[in-house]
Design an enzyme around this catalytic site. Structure first.
Site, PDB file in Angstrom:
ATOM      1  N   GLY A 117      -2.389   7.337  12.656  1.00  0.00           N
ATOM      2  CA  GLY A 117      -1.359   8.179  13.256  1.00  0.00           C
ATOM      3  C   GLY A 117      -0.573   7.456  14.333  1.00  0.00           C
ATOM      4  CG  ASP A 118      -2.445   6.441  17.929  1.00  0.00           C
ATOM      5  OD1 ASP A 118      -1.966   7.583  18.070  1.00  0.00           O
ATOM      6  OD2 ASP A 118      -3.592   6.123  18.314  1.00  0.00           O
ATOM      7  CG  ASN A 132      -4.439   2.924  20.092  1.00  0.00           C
ATOM      8  OD1 ASN A 132      -5.004   2.062  20.751  1.00  0.00           O
ATOM      9  ND2 ASN A 132      -5.102   3.883  19.481  1.00  0.00           N
ATOM     10  CB  ALA A 190      -3.162  11.343   0.677  1.00  0.00           C
ATOM     11  CB  ALA A 239      -2.796   8.581  21.386  1.00  0.00           C
ATOM     12  N   GLY A 258       2.508  12.136   2.074  1.00  0.00           N
ATOM     13  CA  GLY A 258       3.655  11.411   2.600  1.00  0.00           C
ATOM     14  C   GLY A 258       4.083  11.975   3.928  1.00  0.00           C
ATOM     15  CB  ALA A 259       5.886  11.366   6.559  1.00  0.00           C
ATOM     16  CG  ASP A 305      -9.312   3.099  17.042  1.00  0.00           C
ATOM     17  OD1 ASP A 305     -10.332   2.845  16.380  1.00  0.00           O
ATOM     18  OD2 ASP A 305      -9.160   4.143  17.685  1.00  0.00           O
TER      19      ASP A 305
END
Length: 351
Positions: free
Chosen positions: A270-271, A50, A242, A47, A244-245, A307
């Site tokens: 995510g990374d 990345n 899906a 993680a 949002g954030a 990835d």
């Protein structure tokens, strides 16, 4: 690069230092059960590394701090991560412990058919501690990026993460991606993983957490409930898949819907989101644009097989991040979208 222990030389200051375990990843040549896959292709996974690779590819100065074995797999990780432009001078080589590796199937990680086989017990990275890492190098960034994977590796790793998230004058901005991995905590015999992660997140300045992992780890549901559980970080980003954030920053709350993406492989998003948000943070962009850059970098990862994906060019991402809400909602991104030329934004929109 020394064999073990801290160095005495003062390192140069960089934009970001990312600390954590990176492993050699073996990706299947064909779909199917691990028992049936005849061959694998080698890649890198981790993680924090990345995030480091993505930020370096975008032009930021980045240092990765970690430990790998004094073996061929360790050589590969150091060379591959360094090839992205990441400074690997803070990596330690351990002659007594191996580099971690893992194998995974080609399927979506969210399905029951997905298999992952980790061979990381007793790895060089599990020997990270306050005594075996150069803390001056680790703290030499404007931002120090950590994740909840590291403290699950060993008692020494937990002690190191606690030291780095302790609030004290002069520390860098501490970014913490919760990355709740229940299996890792079970493997270490520590049933208090969720409590430990909450403690560490409360010590950070910027926290990334998925609403699903917050629900699983802490029993809280919804961004506001997550903020109530984590009032300390100056910025809290709750990722809602899906949907949002949502970012909590001071007394402000900013939400940005996710993009429509033609997904090639649901890995690495995510990374990539964290890297995009950090990149925009380093450039002091408004919080709404930081969230949009997170979504755009995640879309870059989702539209490639592996990835790691090259992030979109800065000017291209800045143009998309500056769209009005209606135009943002019309965007649909598919494979190759990061190579769109100047003025070609209409090509990735749908009515």
């Amino acid at each position: 690069m020394t064999v073990d222990g801290p160095r005495s030389t003062a390192p140069d200051v960089v934009d970001v230092v990312a600390l954590g375990e990176s492993m050699v990843t073996f990706l299947p040549s064909v779909p199917g059960r691990l028992a049936d896959v005849p061959s694998f292709d080698r890649a890198i996974g981790g993680a924090e590394s990345n995030v480091a690779c993505a930020l370096a590819a975008a032009g930021h100065s980045v240092r990765w701090a970690g430990r790998v074995g004094a073996d061929g797999f360790g050589d590969h990780l150091v060379e591959a991560i360094g090839a992205y432009g990441v400074d690997v001078s803070a990596v330690r080589r351990d002659p007594a412990r191996p580099t971690g590796v893992y194998f995974r199937t080609a399927g979506d990680r969210a399905t029951d058919a997905h298999e992952v086989a980790y061979y990381r017990a007793g790895s060089a990275a599990s020997a990270m501690s306050v005594d075996t890492m150069d803390l001056d190098a680790v703290r030499s960034g404007r931002v120090l990026h950590l994740s909840g994977i590291t403290p699950a590796l060993s008692a020494g790793c937990l002690g190191l993460t606690r030291e780095l998230t302790a609030r004290r004058p002069g520390r860098p901005l501490v970014s913490f991606d919760v990355n709740h991995r229940p299996g890792l905590w079970r493997d270490t015999g520590d049933g208090h993983g969720p409590e430990v992660l909450l403690e560490l997140a409360r010590g950070a300045d910027l926290v990334f957490v998925g609403d699903d992992e917050a629900r699983d780890a802490w029993g809280v549901d919804g961004p506001e409930a997550v903020r109530a559980a984590l009032p300390e970080p100056a910025v809290l980003v709750v990722k809602q898949g899906a949907t949002g954030a949502t970012a909590f920053h001071g007394d402000q709350v900013t939400s940005v819907p996710a993009l429509h993406v033609d997904v090639v492989a649901a890995v690495g998003a995510g990374d990539a989101f964290a890297a995009g948000f950090l990149s925009a943070t380093l450039r002091e962009r408004p919080v709404r644009e930081r969230l949009r850059h997170g979504h755009l970098w995640a879309a870059a990862a989702l539209t490639v097989p592996g990835d790691l994906a090259a992030p979109p060019a800065r000017d291209h991402a800045d143009r998309l991040a500056a769209l009005d809400d209606t135009a943002w909602g019309r965007l649909r991104l598919g494979p190759g979208w990061t190579q769109a030329e100047e003025g070609a934004d209409e090509e990735v929109r749908t009515p």
